[in-house]
Each structure stands twice: as structure tokens, then as C-alpha cells.
Design an enzyme around this catalytic site. Structure first.
Site, PDB file in Angstrom:
ATOM      1  CB  ILE A  77      -1.238   0.047   1.539  1.00  0.00           C
ATOM      2  CG1 ILE A  77      -1.618  -1.858   1.337  1.00  0.00           C
ATOM      3  CG2 ILE A  77      -1.391   0.974   1.144  1.00  0.00           C
ATOM      4  CD1 ILE A  77      -2.245  -1.678   0.580  1.00  0.00           C
ATOM      5  CG  LEU A  79       3.397   3.412   5.589  1.00  0.00           C
ATOM      6  CD1 LEU A  79       4.508   3.865   6.448  1.00  0.00           C
ATOM      7  CD2 LEU A  79       2.940   2.222   6.253  1.00  0.00           C
ATOM      8  CG  ASN A 134       4.796   0.522  10.677  1.00  0.00           C
ATOM      9  OD1 ASN A 134       5.715  -0.028  10.388  1.00  0.00           O
ATOM     10  ND2 ASN A 134       4.537   0.268   9.697  1.00  0.00           N
ATOM     11  CB  CYS A 137       6.462   0.894   8.084  1.00  0.00           C
ATOM     12  SG  CYS A 137       7.263   2.271   6.361  1.00  0.00           S
ATOM     13  N   GLY A 250      -0.305 -12.007  13.286  1.00  0.00           N
ATOM     14  CA  GLY A 250       0.470 -12.802  11.968  1.00  0.00           C
ATOM     15  C   GLY A 250      -0.370 -13.709  12.101  1.00  0.00           C
ATOM     16  N   GLY A 251      -1.514 -13.785  11.087  1.00  0.00           N
ATOM     17  CA  GLY A 251      -2.155 -15.165  10.455  1.00  0.00           C
ATOM     18  C   GLY A 251      -3.626 -15.769  11.086  1.00  0.00           C
ATOM     19  N   GLY A 272      -5.548  -9.388  11.806  1.00  0.00           N
ATOM     20  CA  GLY A 272      -4.819  -8.375   9.957  1.00  0.00           C
ATOM     21  C   GLY A 272      -6.211  -8.354   9.372  1.00  0.00           C
ATOM     22  CB  THR A 273      -5.236 -11.140   6.354  1.00  0.00           C
ATOM     23  OG1 THR A 273      -4.162  -9.887   6.330  1.00  0.00           O
ATOM     24  CG2 THR A 273      -5.513 -11.312   5.406  1.00  0.00           C
TER      25      THR A 273
HETATM   26  C1  LIG Z   1      -3.362  -3.985   4.106  1.00  0.00           C
HETATM   27  C2  LIG Z   1      -2.151  -4.017   4.906  1.00  0.00           C
HETATM   28  C3  LIG Z   1      -2.225  -3.107   5.288  1.00  0.00           C
HETATM   29  C4  LIG Z   1      -1.157  -3.287   6.429  1.00  0.00           C
HETATM   30  N1  LIG Z   1      -0.983  -1.978   6.799  1.00  0.00           N
HETATM   31  C5  LIG Z   1       0.099  -1.639   8.145  1.00  0.00           C
HETATM   32  C6  LIG Z   1       0.129  -0.164   8.155  1.00  0.00           C
HETATM   33  O1  LIG Z   1       0.363   0.510   7.486  1.00  0.00           O
HETATM   34  N2  LIG Z   1       1.193  -0.345   9.276  1.00  0.00           N
HETATM   35  C7  LIG Z   1       1.914  -1.367   9.780  1.00  0.00           C
HETATM   36  O2  LIG Z   1       2.719  -1.360  10.918  1.00  0.00           O
HETATM   37  N3  LIG Z   1       1.030  -2.640   9.714  1.00  0.00           N
HETATM   38  C8  LIG Z   1       0.130  -2.967   8.571  1.00  0.00           C
HETATM   39  N4  LIG Z   1      -0.215  -3.967   8.289  1.00  0.00           N
HETATM   40  C9  LIG Z   1       0.487  -5.165   9.133  1.00  0.00           C
HETATM   41  C10 LIG Z   1      -0.888  -5.903   9.479  1.00  0.00           C
HETATM   42  O3  LIG Z   1      -0.679  -5.107  10.973  1.00  0.00           O
HETATM   43  C11 LIG Z   1       0.099  -6.907  10.049  1.00  0.00           C
HETATM   44  O4  LIG Z   1       1.385  -6.896  11.123  1.00  0.00           O
HETATM   45  C12 LIG Z   1       0.204  -7.879   9.352  1.00  0.00           C
HETATM   46  O5  LIG Z   1      -0.750  -8.496   8.061  1.00  0.00           O
HETATM   47  C13 LIG Z   1       0.385  -9.723   9.846  1.00  0.00           C
HETATM   48  O6  LIG Z   1      -0.715 -10.071   9.982  1.00  0.00           O
HETATM   49  P1  LIG Z   1      -1.876 -10.623   9.623  1.00  0.00           P
HETATM   50  O7  LIG Z   1      -1.395 -11.809   9.140  1.00  0.00           O
HETATM   51  O8  LIG Z   1      -3.224 -10.792  10.874  1.00  0.00           O
HETATM   52  O9  LIG Z   1      -2.177 -10.086   8.982  1.00  0.00           O
HETATM   53  C14 LIG Z   1      -1.314  -4.076   7.102  1.00  0.00           C
HETATM   54  C15 LIG Z   1      -1.140  -5.731   6.674  1.00  0.00           C
HETATM   55  C16 LIG Z   1      -1.877  -5.557   5.183  1.00  0.00           C
HETATM   56  C17 LIG Z   1      -3.046  -7.040   5.100  1.00  0.00           C
END
Ligand SMILES: Cc1cc2nc3c(=O)[nH]c(=O)nc-3n(C[C@H](O)[C@H](O)[C@H](O)COP(=O)(O)O)c2cc1C
Ligand SMILES: Cc1cc2nc3c(=O)[nH]c(=O)nc-3n(C[C@H](O)[C@H](O)[C@H](O)COP(=O)(O)OP(=O)(O)OC[C@H]3O[C@@H](n4cnc5c(N)ncnc54)[C@H](O)[C@@H]3O)c2cc1C
Ligand code: FES
Lengths: 312, 264
Positions: A77, A79, A134, A137, A250-251, A272-273
Site C-alpha cells: 500500500i 502507507l 511502525n 515499514c 500474523g495469520g 489483521g488480514t
Molecule cells: C493491506 C494491509 C495493510 C497494512 N498496513 C499496515 C500499516 O499501515 N502499518 C503496520 O504497522 N502494519 C500494516 N500491516 C501489517 C498488519 O498490521 C499485520 O502486522 C500483518 O498483516 C500480519 O497480520 P495478519 O497476518 O493477521 O494480517 C498491513 C497489512 C495489510 C494486509
């Protein structure tokens, strides 16, 4: 037979912050929360972590920004966000109406000093419950590395930000390192209150017909169930090395995957996802954790943290 | 916007790899509009992981209809679902077509692009009965005659239907945008025209170019890979004159002149 079910304690402490339950939503996956209000009562969430905010507005990366991969997805994305002041004026007041703690995720574009400016400004705002740094990033480079890829840079940054704010500080760490524990230790010794792990894994996916990457920036961050075993291992490794709370992510996609993180050492978890797949999943996870504790006769979620049993 | 457990009532092959799906979606009917879409969770077992978006093809009583082409894993799994099974559906999502009060409505569909245009035609046809002078011209383009969908339905709704195929197996041989350029000189004198289009990117890009040249207001429905579908992830943006906009929220329907097209 007991007629009254035991009410397990779900509340946890992250630094000075007390959460009514240990389930939050991960940065960048919950927008500014308003997108989800039709699907669940947002007040139920332990906390909401905002999309990462930078000092100046950021338009983000060129499309395509996402694609699906086996049991996961890639995102790049970049940020995209309206910048600190618009966030404070327009987004934060609406977030504060929800009535659950708002954790503001921040990052800096090229100058790590911006973390300090951002923190100093947010320190004065009552509606900010905590700040998540963060430093994982992929857009912020420090000698072509992320801050969270270098223990010394992590230490220096946390130290500088710590002086700028009394609010609870969380460092979000990158899994793209050889040894995540040394980064966590560096953050802890510089005075961080908690660590969030993990951010996305560097990854890519190719369309063989066009021989192009499916993502405009070529490489991107992998999230979703595919990364869970890696995330879990990192939580476990870090748990054995630090005293401060870990926010595991994470997942996480359902109750059992959330519970795995507590057992590995997480004090709280972030979804997250999975928000994209089922926008009310956090509600289901909170309910499920409570049921699990009742069933297992555990009276507090804290007792589950790090309760991994030795094999044999 | 709602998340519902929706009962599948019908899910069958129309022709080739194209399927029609009917699902009960009582709560969604009121907000359903042409160009809006639903996001379907294909499988509770996370295969595939993310939801898949489909335009609302039409609504009938308490049901929503979708037509889809089997392209990959998600649509393949979806095509094997049986009536009586339940689907987790979110919708209606996005911004649809705004109906303009014009004499000639020109609808341009490339392949699967017919899906939302049937719903749109039904709405336009309601107006047509009020004013018989109004005309709806539908241009449908596809690779071969086997991928031409819904032509009869458009005719039944009172449209003037013209077809183009890349191989000439039916109708005009060539691109649907060539067909557009061919018919435009005959209707352009009427001034009050509007274009509504849905189809692949190159087609929409050409529609935008032509409509801008002739100064005809054109609305086009764009596709991007959606992760959340509800405006939260910022993953589905397109470049516009006012900066990035989300296909799932500000779109999928955009005014053609606001899009900044990449060179390739
Ligand atoms: C579309 C998307 C945008 C994300 N944007 C950010 C962000 O702006 N800042 C951040 O610290 N992490 C961001 N992440 C990471 C998530 O916060 C998380 O750490 C990561 O996706 C792992 O968790 P998950 O597997 O449950 O998604 C983003 C993840 C996704 C999928
Ligand atoms: C707003 C919107 C409305 C849509 N309406 C319809 C509809 O009414 N009927 C219909 O059949 N399809 C529609 N689509 C496209 C549909 O969502 C995709 O075809 C579907 O998600 C493919 O899933 P899959 O798992 O079968 O294929 P995948 O395995 O995910 O992909 C197969 C192929 O399709 C491409 N693809 C996948 N998703 C998209 C997408 N969103 N946009 C462009 N290309 C894609 C992939 O790059 C790949 O080449 C719509 C898309 C959007 C964004
Ligand atoms: S798909 Fe997430 S913002 Fe559009």
C-alpha cells in the site's frame, strides 16, 4: 453441577494501558474503523490500532497493490494516509466516539526524527491511548535497512521517542531479520512498553503469462494464515528473552489461531488480514477466548500467556 | 452494507464457462442499484482466502442474481456450490451508475461486462416507458459468439442490440469500441447522449478516449483486485485526476474523464 459459569478475567495491561480484553485489530487492516461499524459493535474491541500515520500526507504506491497467494495475500500500500494533522482533526474524533482505546501507529518517511515530532504531538492528545512505532515499514530505509532490522537503530529510536512521550509505547517489529530477539531486547532496554510482532514478510508473486510481478512495486508484504507458523515461533522466541508484553499477530483467523499466540507468549493479539474475510471476526474471537477459558477452567487470560508445555 | 448468510437458490451453467447464481438476500434489495456489487465468501475453509466481488446482475423479489465466469480457483469452487447451501455475502457495496436523463443511452459491454448492465437497463427501461422517445442502444463485444451473453434479454427489454466479435463469428468483426465509433456519427447529432460501460481495461480506456473526444458523458465500471471490498485496506486504488480512489468504495463506477490511464 455449577449453575453459574465462571467469568474469566479477560483484561490485560500493556504498559500503562488497561484493555478490557486482549483482542485488537492490526494497523492497516481496519481502516479508521468506520468501515467496520455496520458489521460489529466496535466498542467490544480491546483496542483499535489505526492505519500508520506519517507527519505529511502520503499518497501511497501505484496500483496493483494486493494479490492473493496460497493461504495469504501480498500488499504494498505504501502507507497511504492523510498525514498527522488531518488525522487528528478528522479521523481521531470519530475514532474516539467508539469508546475503546485508540492506538495510533506512526512512521517516518526518510527522517527518523519525524517519529519524535509525531510522538510529541500525540503525547498531548487525550484521545490517544498509546503509540505504536511502525519501524518495520518497508518504505522507511536506514542505511538501506529498516530500523527494526538493526538493534542499534532500534535502541536509538526508542530512546529518542521515549523522551518525547509518557504514553504507552509499542514497537512493531519486522520478521525480516536473522534474529528478532536481539531487536526486541534492544527495544526493551531503550524503554519500550511492549512489542508487536509480526509485521509482514517480504515476498513476491509472479504472473507467468505476463512475466510481471503481480504487485507494482515488485516485492510486497505477505500476511494471512501462511505466515502464522513463522509469527508464532517469533513470539515464542521473544517471549523467552524479554519481560514486557508481546502483542502477537500474523495469520490469526479464528479462535484457535488466536489462542496459539497466547500459549506461545502473547499478552494480547491483533487480527489483521482476517478482518477482510470476516469483518466481525474479532467479536467471534473475543467470545471464543472466553468460552475456551471457561471450558479449560482458567480464570484469567494472563495465565494462558506463555503456558506452552514442554514436549514429552 | 450488510453481512448475511444467504441461501443459494440456483447456480447453473448458462453457456461455456459462464454461470448464473441466485441467492436469497432480503436485506440487500433496498440498497441494491446498478453497478453496485456483492462480495462473496466462497468457502468457509479459506480456499480461497479472500472474498470475490461480483456485480449485481439483477434483483428479483428477495433475491440477488449474479452472473460469473469461471476463471480461477474462487469461481471454480463457487460453480460447484449446490442450491440449499449457504453463502456469506457482504453488500451491496460501492458506487453504482448514476442514471442520466438523456435521449440516447449507449451501453457498452465487453464479455462479462454485461452483468451489471442488465440491471441498469431495467432501470433505464422504466424511464423509457414514461417517454417513448428515449432509446437504449446496447453494444456487446466478445472474442467469439460463444462468449456473447444476455443479448436476448437486452432485446426483450426494448434495447437496440448490436454485437461484435473479434473473430467475426457473430455480428460486426472487430472490437466493440470500433462498433461504437461506427454508430456514433448516426446518433451524435442528438446531443443528449450518455455512455455506460463495463468490460476489460483496454476497452474502457478506449471508451474513455472516444467519449472524451466527442464530449459524451461516460460512466465506466472498473475492476481491481479487492482484498477487503469495504474501503479499509486501500488495496484497490485507481489513479484519478483527484488522486487515488478506491474501486470498492468511490467506484467501481467512475466518470471516464476522471481516470488517468497508465501507458500500458
Ligand atoms: C493491506 C494491509 C495493510 C497494512 N498496513 C499496515 C500499516 O499501515 N502499518 C503496520 O504497522 N502494519 C500494516 N500491516 C501489517 C498488519 O498490521 C499485520 O502486522 C500483518 O498483516 C500480519 O497480520 P495478519 O497476518 O493477521 O494480517 C498491513 C497489512 C495489510 C494486509
Ligand atoms: C467490482 C467488481 C465486480 C465484478 N463483477 C463480476 C461479475 O459480475 N462477474 C464476473 O464473472 N466477475 C466479476 N468480477 C471479477 C471477479 O471478481 C473475478 O473474476 C474473480 O474474483 C476471480 O476469482 P477466481 O478465484 O476465480 O480467480 P483468480 O484465481 O483469483 O484469478 C483468475 C484470473 O482472473 C484475474 N482476476 C481475479 N480477480 C480479478 C479482479 N477483481 N479484477 C480483474 N481481474 C481479476 C486474475 O488476475 C487471474 O488472471 C468483478 C470484479 C470487481 C472488482
Ligand atoms: S479492497 Fe480494500 S479498500 Fe478496496
Amino acid at each position: 453441577m455449577r449453575s453459574l459459569k465462571m467469568q474469566p478475567k479477560l483484561s490485560v495491561n500493556i504498559g500503562k494501558l488497561k484493555l478490557k480484553n486482549p483482542v485488537m485489530v492490526a494497523s492497516g487492516t481496519f481502516g479508521y474503523a468506520e468501515e467496520f461499524q455496520d458489521f460489529m459493535n466496535l466498542k467490544e474491541l480491546g483496542a483499535i490500532v489505526t492505519k500508520t500515520i506519517t507527519l505529511k500526507p502520503k499518497i501511497g504506491n501505484a496500483p496493483g497493490r494486493t494479490c492473493e497467494t496460497p493461504q495469504g495475500m501480498l500488499n504494498s500500500i505504501g502507507l497511504e494516509n492523510p498525514g498527522l494533522e488531518v488525522f487528528i482533526q478528522e479521523k481521531l474524533p470519530r475514532l474516539n466516539k467508539i469508546g475503546t482505546p485508540i492506538i495510533v501507529s506512526i512512521s517516518a518517511l526518510d527522517d527518523p526524527g519525524e517519529f519524535v515530532i509525531l510522538s510529541r504531538r500525540l503525547d498531548k492528545i487525550k484521545g490517544v491511548a498509546a503509540i505504536e512505532l511502525n519501524i518495520s515499514c518497508p518504505n522507511l530505509t536506514h542505511n538501506s535497512k529498516l530500523i527494526s532490522q538493526d538493534p542499534k537503530a532500534t535502541y536509538n529510536l526508542v530512546k529518542a521517542v521515549r523522551r518525547a512521550t509518557k504514553k504507552t509505547l509499542i514497537a512493531k517489529l519486522s520478521p525480516n531479520v536473522t534474529d528478532i530477539t536481539e531487536i526486541a531486547i534492544a527495544a526493551e532496554s531503550a524503554g519500550i512498553d511492549a512489542v508487536s510482532l509480526i509485521n509482514t514478510l517480504n515476498a513476491m508473486s509472479i504472473d507467468i503469462d505476463t512475466r510481471k510481478s503481480r504487485i507494482a512495486t515488485v516485492t510486497a508484504g505477505l500476511s494471512g494464515p501462511a505466515i502464522r507458523p513463522v509469527a508464532l515461533r517469533m513470539v515464542w522466541d521473544v517471549y523467552q528473552k524479554i519481560k514486557i508484553p508481546i502483542i502477537g499477530m500474523g495469520g490469526i483467523i479464528d479462535v484457535s489461531s488466536a489462542l496459539e499466540f497466547f500459549i506461545a507468549g502473547a499478552t494480547a493479539v491483533a487480527v489483521g488480514t482476517a478482518n477482510f474475510i470476516n469483518p466481525k471476526i474479532s467479536h467471534e474471537i473475543i467470545m471464543g477466548i472466553k468460552k475456551y477459558l471457561q471450558k479449560s477452567n482458567i480464570n484469567s487470560i494472563n495465565k494462558l500467556t506463555g503456558s506452552l508445555k514442554c514436549n514429552q | 452494507m450488510l453481512q448475511i448468510r444467504s441461501k443459494l437458490l440456483y447456480n447453473q451453467r448458462v453457456q461455456g464457462g459462464f454461470f448464473r447464481l441466485v441467492a436469497r438476500a432480503a436485506g440487500m434489495i433496498r440498497e441494491a442499484a446498478p453497478g453496485k456489487f456483492v462480495d462473496i465468501r466462497i468457502d468457509d475453509g479459506y480456499g480461497p482466502l479472500l472474498r470475490r466481488p461480483f456485480s449485481i446482475h439483477r434483483v428479483r423479489e428477495q433475491n440477488i442474481e449474479v452472473i460469473y465466469e469461471v476463471l480461477g480457483k474462487g469461481t471454480e469452487v463457487l460453480s460447484r456450490k449446490k442450491p440449499g447451501e449457504y453463502l456469506d455475502i457482504i453488500g451491496p457495496l460501492g458506487n453504482g451508475y448514476s442514471i442520466l436523463d438523456v435521449r440516447y443511452s449507449i451501453l457498452i459491454a465487453g464479455g462479462m461486462g454485461v452483468a451489471p448492465l442488465i440491471f441498469l437497463t431495467e432501470k433505464l427501461a422504466e424511464r423509457k416507458t414514461q417517454n417513448a422517445k428515449r432509446k437504449i442502444i446496447v453494444l456487446i463485444g466478445a472474442k467469439t459468439k460463444n462468449e456473447i451473453l444476455c443479448a436476448k434479454e437486452f432485446t426483450r427489454l426494448g434495447c437496440d442490440v448490436k454485437i461484435s466479435t473479434d473473430d467475426g463469428s457473430r455480428g460486426f468483426k472487430g472490437k466493440v469500441t470500433d462498433l461504437l465509433k461506427k454508430i456514433l456519427p448516426f446518433v451524435i447529432c442528438h446531443k443528449r447522449l450518455a455512455i455506460y460501460a463495463c468490460g476489460p481495461r483496454p476497452m474502457l480506456k478506449e471508451v474513455s478516449r472516444v467519449s472524451t473526444t466527442y464530449k459524451i458523458p461516460a460512466q465506466i465500471s472498473l475492476e481491481e483486485h479487492l482484498a477487503c471490498g469495504i474501503g479499509a485496506c486501500l488495496g484497490c486504488v485507481v489513479n484519478t485526476k483527484e488522486g487515488f480512489k478506491r474501486v470498492c468504495k468511490e467506484g467501481p463506477v467512475f466518470n471516464a474523464e476522471e481516470i488517468i490511464w497508465p501507458d500500458c
